[in-house]
Design a protein around this motif. Structure first.
Motif, short mmCIF file in Angstrom:
data_model
loop_
_atom_site.label_atom_id
_atom_site.label_comp_id
_atom_site.label_asym_id
_atom_site.label_seq_id
_atom_site.Cartn_x
_atom_site.Cartn_y
_atom_site.Cartn_z
N VAL A 192 0.81 -1.23 0.00
CA VAL A 192 0.00 0.00 0.00
C VAL A 192 0.84 1.27 0.00
O VAL A 192 0.32 2.37 -0.21
N ARG A 204 -5.14 4.60 -3.58
CA ARG A 204 -4.39 3.64 -2.76
C ARG A 204 -4.68 3.82 -1.26
O ARG A 204 -4.99 2.87 -0.55
N GLN A 205 -4.54 5.06 -0.76
CA GLN A 205 -4.81 5.35 0.64
C GLN A 205 -5.71 6.59 0.72
O GLN A 205 -5.55 7.54 -0.06
N LEU A 217 -7.76 -2.73 -4.45
CA LEU A 217 -6.74 -2.33 -5.42
C LEU A 217 -5.63 -3.39 -5.49
O LEU A 217 -4.93 -3.51 -6.49
N ILE A 253 -3.16 6.00 -10.73
CA ILE A 253 -3.40 5.68 -9.33
C ILE A 253 -3.16 6.95 -8.50
O ILE A 253 -2.14 7.63 -8.68
N ASP A 275 -2.07 7.82 -5.07
CA ASP A 275 -1.47 7.10 -3.94
C ASP A 275 -2.05 7.53 -2.61
O ASP A 275 -2.27 6.70 -1.72
N CYS A 289 4.54 8.65 -7.45
CA CYS A 289 3.33 8.80 -6.63
C CYS A 289 2.58 10.09 -6.95
O CYS A 289 3.16 11.10 -7.34
#
Length: 310
Positions: A116, A232-233, A307, A201, A203, A123
Motif C-alpha cells: 500500500v 491507494r490510501q 486495489l 493511481i 497514492d 506517486c
C-alpha cells in the motif's frame, strides 16, 4: 453436582457469554441489524447502485438515503454504532510515516508497508483542505510525489506553490456547483478528468474539508464509486454534520453510519488508524457515545484492499 460437571457448566456459560459478545460486536461493527447494506463488489456486473435523490447543495439527505430504516434509534445507540465504525480497526500498519506537522492539525500518517505504500518515483497525492498549512503537501513533494492541493477558501489563484506542489482554487463536493461564497466545488471525477488523471493511481487522497466530506462520500457510494477504486490510501477528517449551535440527531448519525459502513463494505476501504481530536469543537457539535471523552471529529486512515486483491 460434581466439581467436574460444575466446571463444565462454568465453561459453557463463559462460552455463551463470549459468543454473544462477539455477535453483538459484529452487529455493531457492521450495523447489519439496522442498515440495508449491499456488499457486491465495485465494478461487478451484478452491482446495482441505488438511485438517490438529494439536493446537490445538501450536506445530509436524511430519509432519502438508500439503506436508512428511519427507526428513530436512541441517540446513544446511534453514537455507539458510528463510534465503532470509526475506531474498530481492520488492519494495523506495521510501518508508517507522518507527513506534515509532527503533531496536531496539518499532519497525517501514511502506511508505508507494501503493497500500500506510495512509490516515491511515481506517486500522486491529492490534498483537499489547505487553510494555508502546506506542511503535508510539501513533505510529500520532498518525498518525490506529484502533489495537487485544493482549497477555494484561502483567496489564492491557481499556481505552482513549490516544486511538485500544484495549487487549485477549487473544493471537493458531491456535485459540480458554485456555493453561496462563490467558491467552485467539484466532484472528484470532474477534477480527475480535468487534470488528466483518470487512468492514474492516486497514492494518497487527503480530505479535510469541514463537513463537505459527507456530500463527497455520498457521491462516491451512490453515484461514482469507481473514482475511488484507483485510490491507494484515503485520509479523512470526519466532522459532525452539524455546526455547534445544532445538536446532532440519531437520524444524522444513521446517515453518516451508512456512508462509513458502505465505504468499507461496498468500496473495500480498510481502516488502519484513527485519531480523535478536539480541534473541531469550536465549530462542530460533539458526537461521542457515553463514557468516551467528548471530541468533535475523527481522523481516519484507510487503504484500498480491492486495489491489491487481483
Amino acid at each position: 453436582m460434581t466439581a467436574g460437571k460444575a466446571r463444565c457448566v462454568q465453561l459453557a456459560v463463559v462460552l455463551v457469554v463470549c459468543l454473544t459478545a462477539l455477535v453483538t460486536w459484529i452487529h455493531v461493527k457492521y450495523d447489519v441489524r439496522i442498515f440495508d447494506i449491499c456488499v457486491q463488489p465495485v465494478g461487478s456486473k451484478e452491482a446495482v447502485w441505488p438511485k438517490i435523490e438529494c439536493p446537490s447543495e445538501a450536506i445530509l439527505c436524511g430519509d432519502k438515503v438508500p439503506g436508512m430504516k428511519g427507526q428513530q434509534l436512541n441517540i446513544n445507540v446511534s453514537k455507539s454504532i458510528f463510534h465503532s465504525l470509526m475506531t474498530d480497526l481492520d488492519f494495523e500498519c506495521p510501518r508508517s510515516r507522518r507527513f506534515g506537522r509532527p503533531s496536531g492539525d496539518g499532519g497525517y500518517t501514511a502506511c508505508m508497508a507494501e503493497p500500500v505504500a506510495p512509490k516515491n518515483s511515481s506517486c500522486l497525492v491529492y490534498s483537499f483542505g489547505i487553510s494555508n498549512d502546506w506542511t503535508f503537501d510539501e513533505d510529500f513533494a520532498r518525498f518525490g510525489c506529484e502533489v495537487h492541493s485544493f482549497d477555494p477558501s484561502i483567496g489564492k489563484q491557481d499556481h505552482l506553490h513549490a516544486p511538485r506542489v500544484n495549487f487549485h482554487s477549487v473544493g471537493l463536493w458531491g456535485s459540480d456547483v458554485i456555493d453561496s461564497h462563490g467558491w467552485k466545488l467539484e466532484r472528484l471525477s470532474t477534477i480527475r478528468k480535468r487534470l488528466g488523471h483518470e487512468q492514474r493511481i492516486i497514492d494518497v487522497l487527503k480530505v479535510d474539508v469541514e463537513g463537505a466530506e459527507w456530500p463527497f462520500l455520498r457521491d462516491m457510494i451512490f453515484v461514482d464509486g469507481r473514482s475511488l477504486s484507483s485510490v491507494r490510501q484515503l485520509f479523512m477528517e470526519l466532522h459532525t454534520p452539524r455546526f455547534r449551535s445544532t445538536a446532532v440527531t440519531a437520524t444524522d448519525l444513521e446517515e453518516i453510519s451508512v456512508y462509513a459502513s458502505r465505504l468499507r463494505l461496498n468500496l473495500g476501504f480498510q481502516l488502519y488508524k484513527n485519531v480523535q481530536n478536539n480541534n473541531c469543537c469550536g465549530r462542530f457539535a460533539p458526537f461521542m457515545p457515553p463514557g468516551v471523552p467528548e471530541k468533535c471529529c475523527h481522523e481516519v486512515f484507510y487503504f484500498n484492499s480491492r486495489l491489491f486483491a487481483n
